[in-house]
Motif scaffolding. Sequence first.
Motif, PDB file in Angstrom:
ATOM      1  N   SER A 101       0.834  -1.200   0.000  1.00 19.33           N
ATOM      2  CA  SER A 101       0.000   0.000   0.000  1.00 19.33           C
ATOM      3  C   SER A 101       0.866   1.246   0.000  1.00 19.33           C
ATOM      4  N   ALA A 102       0.364   2.267  -0.642  1.00 15.16           N
ATOM      5  CA  ALA A 102       0.919   3.608  -0.509  1.00 15.16           C
ATOM      6  C   ALA A 102      -0.035   4.357   0.403  1.00 15.16           C
ATOM      7  N   VAL A 103       0.480   4.942   1.479  1.00 13.52           N
ATOM      8  CA  VAL A 103      -0.346   5.707   2.409  1.00 13.52           C
ATOM      9  C   VAL A 103       0.166   7.138   2.401  1.00 13.52           C
ATOM     10  N   THR A 139      -9.534  18.168 -13.739  1.00 14.77           N
ATOM     11  CA  THR A 139      -8.776  18.708 -14.867  1.00 14.77           C
ATOM     12  C   THR A 139      -7.939  19.906 -14.426  1.00 14.77           C
ATOM     13  N   ALA A 140      -8.467  20.691 -13.492  1.00 11.98           N
ATOM     14  CA  ALA A 140      -7.794  21.925 -13.066  1.00 11.98           C
ATOM     15  C   ALA A 140      -6.600  21.686 -12.146  1.00 11.98           C
ATOM     16  N   TRP A 141      -6.610  20.629 -11.337  1.00 12.01           N
ATOM     17  CA  TRP A 141      -5.532  20.483 -10.351  1.00 12.01           C
ATOM     18  C   TRP A 141      -4.765  19.173 -10.399  1.00 12.01           C
ATOM     19  N   TYR A 142      -5.308  18.125 -10.949  1.00 12.84           N
ATOM     20  CA  TYR A 142      -4.683  16.813 -10.787  1.00 12.84           C
ATOM     21  C   TYR A 142      -3.301  16.730 -11.427  1.00 12.84           C
ATOM     22  N   TRP A 143      -3.202  17.172 -12.679  1.00 12.33           N
ATOM     23  CA  TRP A 143      -1.903  17.245 -13.355  1.00 12.33           C
ATOM     24  C   TRP A 143      -1.659  18.678 -13.757  1.00 12.33           C
ATOM     25  N   PRO A 144      -0.408  19.055 -13.996  1.00 17.43           N
ATOM     26  CA  PRO A 144      -0.131  20.440 -14.407  1.00 17.43           C
ATOM     27  C   PRO A 144      -0.912  20.818 -15.668  1.00 17.43           C
ATOM     28  N   THR A 195       5.227  -0.515  -7.267  1.00 18.60           N
ATOM     29  CA  THR A 195       4.095   0.320  -7.681  1.00 18.60           C
ATOM     30  C   THR A 195       3.621   1.192  -6.532  1.00 18.60           C
ATOM     31  N   ALA A 196       3.630   0.659  -5.321  1.00 21.68           N
ATOM     32  CA  ALA A 196       3.231   1.454  -4.151  1.00 21.68           C
ATOM     33  C   ALA A 196       4.103   2.689  -4.030  1.00 21.68           C
ATOM     34  N   GLU A 197       5.401   2.539  -4.231  1.00 19.87           N
ATOM     35  CA  GLU A 197       6.299   3.694  -4.145  1.00 19.87           C
ATOM     36  C   GLU A 197       6.025   4.700  -5.251  1.00 19.87           C
ATOM     37  N   MET A 198       5.772   4.216  -6.468  1.00 23.92           N
ATOM     38  CA  MET A 198       5.460   5.128  -7.573  1.00 23.92           C
ATOM     39  C   MET A 198       4.149   5.869  -7.308  1.00 23.92           C
ATOM     40  N   TYR A 199       3.145   5.149  -6.815  1.00 26.02           N
ATOM     41  CA  TYR A 199       1.863   5.796  -6.541  1.00 26.02           C
ATOM     42  C   TYR A 199       1.973   6.793  -5.395  1.00 26.02           C
ATOM     43  N   ARG A 200       2.780   6.476  -4.383  1.00 23.69           N
ATOM     44  CA  ARG A 200       2.973   7.423  -3.278  1.00 23.69           C
ATOM     45  C   ARG A 200       3.560   8.736  -3.820  1.00 23.69           C
ATOM     46  N   ALA A 201       4.589   8.634  -4.623  1.00 20.02           N
ATOM     47  CA  ALA A 201       5.209   9.832  -5.207  1.00 20.02           C
ATOM     48  C   ALA A 201       4.212  10.574  -6.099  1.00 20.02           C
ATOM     49  N   GLY A 202       3.419   9.842  -6.863  1.00 19.93           N
ATOM     50  CA  GLY A 202       2.431  10.476  -7.735  1.00 19.93           C
ATOM     51  C   GLY A 202       1.370  11.225  -6.957  1.00 19.93           C
TER      52      GLY A 202
END
Length: 142
Positions: A6-8, A31-36, A114-121
């Motif tokens: 899990s990513a927490v 759309t306004a905030w999730y990605w640049p 994947t947990a680490e990638m999702y945490r960073a994302g």
Amino acid sequence: MSYDSSAVIESHVDAAPERVWFALTDAAALTAWYWPAAMQPRAFSEPVVGGRFGVEAGEMGFAGEYRELDPPRRLVQSWRWAGDDRDSRVTIELTPAGAGTALRIVHDQVDDETAEMYRAGWESCLTRLPAYLEVTPSAGSR
């Protein structure tokens, strides 16, 4: 491969839970905030149990289904990154905290990498949420 990681992510924003809920479930808000903005993201969201949601920008994106909605406290959704062959799960809990909201995001049913990638994302995305809420004072007051 084991999918029990899990990513927490825990965060705080200076906005009421209703406004944060809106930012998490409204397509235009995502759309306004999730990605640049430079990535020109597009989003869709039907925030009902069984409804679909997703955000994409170019070849990047994800989509899923709302599994549980308890506005403005808890949201559970399936999640599939573009190109993946299986769903994961995201649980977001919103708790009033002073004049703002504490967010707790658990992205689970993934492997360790994947947990680490999702945490960073998630951490990256959440850095844009306060600015969206600041310039969109009526978010969630429809």
